[in-house]
Design an enzyme around this catalytic site. Sequence first.
Site, PDB file in Angstrom:
ATOM      1  N   ARG A 167      43.499  46.939 -16.051  1.00  0.00           N
ATOM      2  CA  ARG A 167      42.451  46.026 -15.569  1.00  0.00           C
ATOM      3  C   ARG A 167      41.820  46.589 -14.311  1.00  0.00           C
ATOM      4  O   ARG A 167      42.122  46.144 -13.196  1.00  0.00           O
ATOM      5  CB  ARG A 167      43.054  44.664 -15.240  1.00  0.00           C
ATOM      6  CG  ARG A 167      43.623  43.945 -16.424  1.00  0.00           C
ATOM      7  CD  ARG A 167      44.044  42.555 -16.007  1.00  0.00           C
ATOM      8  NE  ARG A 167      44.634  41.816 -17.119  1.00  0.00           N
ATOM      9  CZ  ARG A 167      44.976  40.538 -17.041  1.00  0.00           C
ATOM     10  NH1 ARG A 167      44.801  39.872 -15.910  1.00  0.00           N
ATOM     11  NH2 ARG A 167      45.506  39.932 -18.076  1.00  0.00           N
ATOM     12  N   ASP A 175      39.485  47.209 -11.217  1.00  0.00           N
ATOM     13  CA  ASP A 175      38.736  46.280 -10.368  1.00  0.00           C
ATOM     14  C   ASP A 175      37.247  46.604 -10.334  1.00  0.00           C
ATOM     15  O   ASP A 175      36.834  47.696 -10.727  1.00  0.00           O
ATOM     16  CB  ASP A 175      39.259  46.365  -8.921  1.00  0.00           C
ATOM     17  CG  ASP A 175      40.575  45.623  -8.760  1.00  0.00           C
ATOM     18  OD1 ASP A 175      40.847  44.701  -9.538  1.00  0.00           O
ATOM     19  OD2 ASP A 175      41.330  45.990  -7.831  1.00  0.00           O
ATOM     20  N   TYR A 184      45.538  58.331 -12.019  1.00  0.00           N
ATOM     21  CA  TYR A 184      44.362  57.936 -11.238  1.00  0.00           C
ATOM     22  C   TYR A 184      44.018  59.046 -10.253  1.00  0.00           C
ATOM     23  O   TYR A 184      44.902  59.787  -9.812  1.00  0.00           O
ATOM     24  CB  TYR A 184      44.656  56.674 -10.421  1.00  0.00           C
ATOM     25  CG  TYR A 184      44.733  55.397 -11.209  1.00  0.00           C
ATOM     26  CD1 TYR A 184      43.596  54.616 -11.411  1.00  0.00           C
ATOM     27  CD2 TYR A 184      45.936  54.957 -11.746  1.00  0.00           C
ATOM     28  CE1 TYR A 184      43.668  53.430 -12.125  1.00  0.00           C
ATOM     29  CE2 TYR A 184      46.022  53.770 -12.472  1.00  0.00           C
ATOM     30  CZ  TYR A 184      44.875  53.010 -12.648  1.00  0.00           C
ATOM     31  OH  TYR A 184      44.933  51.841 -13.358  1.00  0.00           O
ATOM     32  N   ARG A 200      45.182  52.345  -4.085  1.00  0.00           N
ATOM     33  CA  ARG A 200      44.298  52.227  -2.927  1.00  0.00           C
ATOM     34  C   ARG A 200      45.086  52.053  -1.626  1.00  0.00           C
ATOM     35  O   ARG A 200      44.629  52.482  -0.561  1.00  0.00           O
ATOM     36  CB  ARG A 200      43.308  51.081  -3.141  1.00  0.00           C
ATOM     37  CG  ARG A 200      42.275  51.429  -4.225  1.00  0.00           C
ATOM     38  CD  ARG A 200      41.564  50.214  -4.789  1.00  0.00           C
ATOM     39  NE  ARG A 200      40.890  49.459  -3.745  1.00  0.00           N
ATOM     40  CZ  ARG A 200      40.309  48.278  -3.945  1.00  0.00           C
ATOM     41  NH1 ARG A 200      40.337  47.720  -5.148  1.00  0.00           N
ATOM     42  NH2 ARG A 200      39.719  47.652  -2.952  1.00  0.00           N
TER      43      ARG A 200
END
Lengths: 246, 246
Positions: A50, A52, A110, A197
Amino acid sequence: MQRYRMTVAYDGTDFHGWQHQPGLRTVQETVRQSLIHTFAQPVQLQGASRTDAGVHAEGQVVHFDVDSRIPLERMAMAINARLPADIEVREVQPVADDFDATRDAIDKQYCYRIWNADRRPLGLRHQVYHYWVPLDAERMNQAAGRIVGEHDFAGFATAGHGRLSTVRTVHTCEVQRHGDQVHLTVSGSGFLYNMVRIITGTLIEVGRGKWPPEHVDRILAEADRRLAGPTVPPGGLCLQWIAYDA
Amino acid sequence: MQRYRMTVAYDGTDFHGWQHQPGLRTVQETVRQSLIHTFAQPVQLQGASRTDAGVHAEGQVVHFDVDSRIPLERMAMAINARLPADIEVREVQPVADDFDATRDAIDKQYCYRIWNADRRPLGLRHQVYHYWVPLDAERMNQAAGRIVGEHDFAGFATAGHGRLSTVRTVHTCEVQRHGDQVHLTVSGSGFLYNMVRIITGTLIEVGRGKWPPEHVDRILAEADRRLAGPTVPPGGLCLQWIAYDA
């Protein structure tokens, strides 16, 4: 009905993230509408991650069930013909009925891109995070290595997303400088909310000299979010790929 | 009052071009407002090139006159502090009172970027023109070489912009493939309206095999716009630099 696994790439800039929200432009609903029109039947689809609002993907993976007579080799093109310029289907393949894009994922990677220069990124500004203070990428990479392994990552997560366990396994975590850019690449079995992050925000503090690389160990040991760095903005983040067994 | 010459870079995606138009977001007016606030006095500025909506710049050059006590070495930073993320001042320097950014330019270089691949450019889509059909960059480069020199470029211009002469001198014109991208780089003493975009559209027709490279000679000889290719979209175009004497 046949189940399909599909790889989707997108520029997340103009989307309110992956997950469907009524009245908002989301990647999930945009892709779903394209599938409905391509196959002329109701379709549900489930994405593995999911992402952002503002987060990009090169390799989001979804699964869906349809009864279709479109030849497999033309399917991606048919779906793409109904998708806007900021989304692209990269691959579609038939899979077993019990394939689950979310549950069966064994590894995800990522990349977070930091623009570490005085000059502004201008046209790249939605794809990178502009951080002016010079960063020592080698020092960041030393800290990154300490993140690899099975740990309680509660200190690197935004609380309140109701996961039963905050233990995850990170397979690789590396920082490399490419000219004016510093890239953090991280792969693992799964990630907590905002985990990449917050890792990036923490490694930036290490890279600018505020903390030693060993500070990472303390965040992992105490599992206290207040010990970690800030959550960096979403635009620098890209979901690169998701791996499955077989 | 002192005259300054300033180099400005911008992502043209979210601007209605360079030239001021009441009520629209233009680069000229955005930069002018920053100068007015930085120097706390009325300022007029003149740009060397009126880039269209969607066209980008790495090296637009402007001149303006102000009476300022801001040290020269802090001036760009002060102006940038009041500019949005899609514009950046790269350099400011004092010049003689008679310097004119438009009239004194002796050479300008533009680059047009074609994304020549099946895959969509996604996050790069405002910086490139996506052209699917495979292009022969070497063949395009042969056609590009025929554009170099002093010619009547009326065949490569959108009519109706009231220039007295359509004769211009192109100093260099080259096409090179960089992986999935094909770049046209062209420099010259001056360019007619849409000239680079029509040259690019023409060379694309050559690159996909519709016309031989010699077709360029006919467009130049007959100066007939109808013989040239289409005007490609603005987003692929970037003003790279403008050169001045001394």
